[in-house]
Design a protein around this motif. Structure first.
Motif, PDB file in Angstrom:
ATOM      1  N   GLN A  70       0.903  -1.046  -0.108  1.00 58.83           N
ATOM      2  CA  GLN A  70       0.009   0.278  -0.483  1.00 58.83           C
ATOM      3  C   GLN A  70       0.980   1.409  -0.354  1.00 58.83           C
ATOM      4  O   GLN A  70       0.301   2.178  -1.051  1.00 58.83           O
ATOM      5  CB  GLN A  70      -0.801  -0.115   0.998  1.00 58.83           C
ATOM      6  CG  GLN A  70      -1.991   1.071   0.935  1.00 58.83           C
ATOM      7  CD  GLN A  70      -2.948   1.249   2.883  1.00 58.83           C
ATOM      8  OE1 GLN A  70      -2.536   0.031   3.073  1.00 58.83           O
ATOM      9  NE2 GLN A  70      -3.899   2.284   2.623  1.00 58.83           N
ATOM     10  N   GLU A 108      -5.838   0.878 -13.463  1.00 58.04           N
ATOM     11  CA  GLU A 108      -7.379   1.532 -12.557  1.00 58.04           C
ATOM     12  C   GLU A 108      -7.629   0.609 -13.868  1.00 58.04           C
ATOM     13  O   GLU A 108      -7.759   0.999 -14.858  1.00 58.04           O
ATOM     14  CB  GLU A 108      -8.213   1.863 -11.879  1.00 58.04           C
ATOM     15  CG  GLU A 108      -9.098   1.542 -11.227  1.00 58.04           C
ATOM     16  CD  GLU A 108      -9.741   2.707 -10.731  1.00 58.04           C
ATOM     17  OE1 GLU A 108     -10.492   3.245 -11.043  1.00 58.04           O
ATOM     18  OE2 GLU A 108     -10.308   2.072  -9.777  1.00 58.04           O
ATOM     19  N   THR A 115     -16.998 -12.988 -12.359  1.00 57.73           N
ATOM     20  CA  THR A 115     -16.024 -12.571 -11.246  1.00 57.73           C
ATOM     21  C   THR A 115     -16.923 -15.278 -10.944  1.00 57.73           C
ATOM     22  O   THR A 115     -17.528 -15.261 -11.175  1.00 57.73           O
ATOM     23  CB  THR A 115     -16.543 -12.678  -9.627  1.00 57.73           C
ATOM     24  OG1 THR A 115     -16.233 -11.440  -9.436  1.00 57.73           O
ATOM     25  CG2 THR A 115     -15.701 -13.322  -8.560  1.00 57.73           C
ATOM     26  N   GLN A 163      -7.894  -9.952 -11.798  1.00 54.58           N
ATOM     27  CA  GLN A 163      -7.810  -9.966  -9.993  1.00 54.58           C
ATOM     28  C   GLN A 163      -7.855 -11.072  -9.538  1.00 54.58           C
ATOM     29  O   GLN A 163      -8.984 -12.108  -9.903  1.00 54.58           O
ATOM     30  CB  GLN A 163      -8.691  -8.591  -9.672  1.00 54.58           C
ATOM     31  CG  GLN A 163      -8.404  -8.666  -8.040  1.00 54.58           C
ATOM     32  CD  GLN A 163      -9.649  -7.693  -7.414  1.00 54.58           C
ATOM     33  OE1 GLN A 163      -9.661  -6.647  -8.602  1.00 54.58           O
ATOM     34  NE2 GLN A 163      -9.148  -7.660  -6.839  1.00 54.58           N
ATOM     35  N   MET A 165      -8.120 -12.696  -5.502  1.00 55.10           N
ATOM     36  CA  MET A 165      -8.235 -11.961  -4.483  1.00 55.10           C
ATOM     37  C   MET A 165      -8.818 -10.739  -4.068  1.00 55.10           C
ATOM     38  O   MET A 165      -9.448  -9.799  -5.510  1.00 55.10           O
ATOM     39  CB  MET A 165      -7.813 -12.435  -3.185  1.00 55.10           C
ATOM     40  CG  MET A 165      -8.013 -14.126  -3.039  1.00 55.10           C
ATOM     41  SD  MET A 165      -9.089 -15.301  -2.646  1.00 55.10           S
ATOM     42  CE  MET A 165      -9.012 -14.762  -0.754  1.00 55.10           C
ATOM     43  N   ASP A 166      -7.403  -9.874  -3.735  1.00 56.09           N
ATOM     44  CA  ASP A 166      -7.465  -8.421  -4.095  1.00 56.09           C
ATOM     45  C   ASP A 166      -6.284  -8.073  -5.118  1.00 56.09           C
ATOM     46  O   ASP A 166      -5.951  -6.447  -4.717  1.00 56.09           O
ATOM     47  CB  ASP A 166      -7.420  -7.913  -2.187  1.00 56.09           C
ATOM     48  CG  ASP A 166      -6.361  -8.002  -2.299  1.00 56.09           C
ATOM     49  OD1 ASP A 166      -6.101  -9.330  -1.925  1.00 56.09           O
ATOM     50  OD2 ASP A 166      -6.069  -7.786  -0.923  1.00 56.09           O
ATOM     51  N   GLN A 167      -5.774  -8.253  -5.692  1.00 58.99           N
ATOM     52  CA  GLN A 167      -4.513  -8.388  -6.192  1.00 58.99           C
ATOM     53  C   GLN A 167      -4.538  -8.495  -7.593  1.00 58.99           C
ATOM     54  O   GLN A 167      -5.118  -9.243  -8.509  1.00 58.99           O
ATOM     55  CB  GLN A 167      -3.480  -9.163  -5.719  1.00 58.99           C
ATOM     56  CG  GLN A 167      -3.424  -9.502  -4.381  1.00 58.99           C
ATOM     57  CD  GLN A 167      -1.031  -9.960  -3.701  1.00 58.99           C
ATOM     58  OE1 GLN A 167      -0.397  -8.671  -4.548  1.00 58.99           O
ATOM     59  NE2 GLN A 167      -1.230 -10.558  -3.307  1.00 58.99           N
ATOM     60  N   ARG A 168      -4.542  -7.580  -8.162  1.00 62.88           N
ATOM     61  CA  ARG A 168      -4.241  -7.398 -10.079  1.00 62.88           C
ATOM     62  C   ARG A 168      -3.245  -8.500 -10.478  1.00 62.88           C
ATOM     63  O   ARG A 168      -2.331  -8.756  -9.569  1.00 62.88           O
ATOM     64  CB  ARG A 168      -4.234  -5.779 -10.799  1.00 62.88           C
ATOM     65  CG  ARG A 168      -4.061  -6.154 -12.630  1.00 62.88           C
ATOM     66  CD  ARG A 168      -5.505  -5.882 -12.706  1.00 62.88           C
ATOM     67  NE  ARG A 168      -5.944  -5.309 -13.809  1.00 62.88           N
ATOM     68  CZ  ARG A 168      -5.354  -4.818 -14.843  1.00 62.88           C
ATOM     69  NH1 ARG A 168      -5.581  -3.032 -13.494  1.00 62.88           N
ATOM     70  NH2 ARG A 168      -5.399  -4.417 -16.005  1.00 62.88           N
ATOM     71  N   TYR A 189      -3.016 -16.100   1.278  1.00 65.76           N
ATOM     72  CA  TYR A 189      -5.095 -16.380   1.547  1.00 65.76           C
ATOM     73  C   TYR A 189      -5.923 -17.302   1.492  1.00 65.76           C
ATOM     74  O   TYR A 189      -5.070 -19.163   0.947  1.00 65.76           O
ATOM     75  CB  TYR A 189      -5.235 -16.036  -0.032  1.00 65.76           C
ATOM     76  CG  TYR A 189      -5.366 -14.688  -0.211  1.00 65.76           C
ATOM     77  CD1 TYR A 189      -5.536 -13.272   0.226  1.00 65.76           C
ATOM     78  CD2 TYR A 189      -4.081 -14.120  -1.610  1.00 65.76           C
ATOM     79  CE1 TYR A 189      -5.191 -12.127  -0.112  1.00 65.76           C
ATOM     80  CE2 TYR A 189      -3.625 -13.023  -1.559  1.00 65.76           C
ATOM     81  CZ  TYR A 189      -4.234 -11.821  -0.989  1.00 65.76           C
ATOM     82  OH  TYR A 189      -3.754 -10.509  -1.345  1.00 65.76           O
ATOM     83  N   LYS A 194     -11.352 -15.773  -5.034  1.00 71.39           N
ATOM     84  CA  LYS A 194     -12.331 -15.785  -6.142  1.00 71.39           C
ATOM     85  C   LYS A 194     -11.373 -14.672  -6.755  1.00 71.39           C
ATOM     86  O   LYS A 194      -9.998 -13.767  -6.779  1.00 71.39           O
ATOM     87  CB  LYS A 194     -13.149 -14.079  -5.822  1.00 71.39           C
ATOM     88  CG  LYS A 194     -14.615 -14.099  -4.250  1.00 71.39           C
ATOM     89  CD  LYS A 194     -14.965 -13.294  -3.548  1.00 71.39           C
ATOM     90  CE  LYS A 194     -15.969 -13.618  -2.791  1.00 71.39           C
ATOM     91  NZ  LYS A 194     -16.804 -13.983  -3.038  1.00 71.39           N
ATOM     92  N   SER A 196     -11.457 -12.832 -10.374  1.00 72.76           N
ATOM     93  CA  SER A 196     -12.532 -11.552 -11.240  1.00 72.76           C
ATOM     94  C   SER A 196     -12.134 -11.374 -12.596  1.00 72.76           C
ATOM     95  O   SER A 196     -10.764 -11.033 -12.064  1.00 72.76           O
ATOM     96  CB  SER A 196     -13.080 -10.233 -10.267  1.00 72.76           C
ATOM     97  OG  SER A 196     -13.408 -10.925  -9.445  1.00 72.76           O
ATOM     98  N   LEU A 238     -11.285  -2.997 -11.799  1.00 76.35           N
ATOM     99  CA  LEU A 238     -10.030  -3.576 -10.725  1.00 76.35           C
ATOM    100  C   LEU A 238      -9.013  -2.959 -10.382  1.00 76.35           C
ATOM    101  O   LEU A 238      -8.774  -1.965 -11.545  1.00 76.35           O
ATOM    102  CB  LEU A 238      -9.589  -4.364 -12.081  1.00 76.35           C
ATOM    103  CG  LEU A 238     -10.196  -5.525 -12.404  1.00 76.35           C
ATOM    104  CD1 LEU A 238      -9.380  -6.760 -13.500  1.00 76.35           C
ATOM    105  CD2 LEU A 238     -11.206  -6.685 -11.349  1.00 76.35           C
TER     106      LEU A 238
END
Length: 257
Positions: A70, A108, A115, A163, A165-168, A189, A194, A196, A238
């Motif tokens: 982050q 982005e 998904t 993507q 989970m929460d990563q591209r 994880y 997931k 997407s 994403l």
């Protein structure tokens, strides 16, 4: 007289080493007690409750990596803003740079998509259809090849970005599992997983259905209850990849002019 003196002196001479040995034993015992107290600091040293378990270490390292990612993303955004302000590029060069950033997955991305959710089978799952053997433990959990099959099928279906989970995902991303735990770009994880993708939902669904690996996965879905769910989205966003882009193993090939 001499015999009497010898007999009375003998026991006294033998008693002195015994007293010394007793004192040494008590001193050693006291040293052990003091050492144990200093080591335990008031905790029970016969248990491993105070030791950091491997799972705790992995979770702590994963959280640290997420925080670093982050902060890296924030710094990169500031650098990009300064570069755009003072770069001196033409509009054509800016357009080319934007296209490269989009292809690299660092920007982005929004659009239609879907998904896919994969999950382990329920606890104590048994065969759900006739003439199927009872499952082994490996039949009931998500494996690395299952995740890779979904990602590969979505790319073949024309996904503009993916993507997990929460990563591209980018070109250097590696979807790896240890047991049924996913390790992606330094973070850990657990299922459900997931995946997407932005792209034409119809084409993406068709690619999923055409994948031989996922056709095999569907057999386990029907037989033992492995999780499989596909959700379509009219609007899906994403995030851009914000981690490091340094190559740790591969090296760019030098090009001749």
């Amino acid at each position: 007289m001499s015999n009497s003196d010898d007999s009375s002196a003998g026991p006294r001479r033998r008693a002195r080493p015994v007293r010394l040995l007793t004192a040494a034993v008590f001193a050693l015992a006291g040293l052990i007690f003091v050492t144990s107290f200093n080591t335990s600091k008031g905790t029970n040293i016969r248990t491993d409750a105070s030791l950091l378990k491997l799972s705790d270490l992995i979770r702590e390292r994963s959280e640290s990596n997420a925080e670093l990612e982050q902060s890296t993303g924030l710094v990169r955004s500031r650098v990009d803003a300064l570069a755009e302000r003072d770069d001196g590029r033409t509009k054509a060069e800016d357009a080319k740079m934007a296209a490269l950033q989009a292809a690299a997955g660092t920007e982005e991305l929004s659009g239609k998509g879907l998904t896919v959710t994969l999950n382990d089978a329920p606890p104590n799952a048994t065969a759900r259809i006739p003439n199927v053997p009872e499952p082994q433990p490996n039949d009931l959990v998500i494996h690395q090849q299952d995740l890779q099959a979904v990602v590969n099928a979505l790319w073949r279906g024309g996904a503009a970005g993916i993507q997990v989970m929460d990563q591209r995902l980018i070109s250097t991303s590696a979807v790896r599992c240890v047991g049924n735990t996913l390790i992606l770009q330094g973070r850990v994880y657990s299922p459900p997983y997931k995946i997407s993708a932005v792209g034409d939902p119809g084409a993406l669904r068709k690619a999923l259905a055409a994948s031989p690996a996922l056709q095999n996965y569907q057999l386990y879905v029907n037989a033992y209850g492995l999780g499989w769910k596909v959700d379509e989205h009219k609007a899906l966003t994403l995030p851009g990849y914000s981690g490091t882009v340094d190559l740790h193993y591969a090296k760019p090939v030098a090009t001749t002019p």
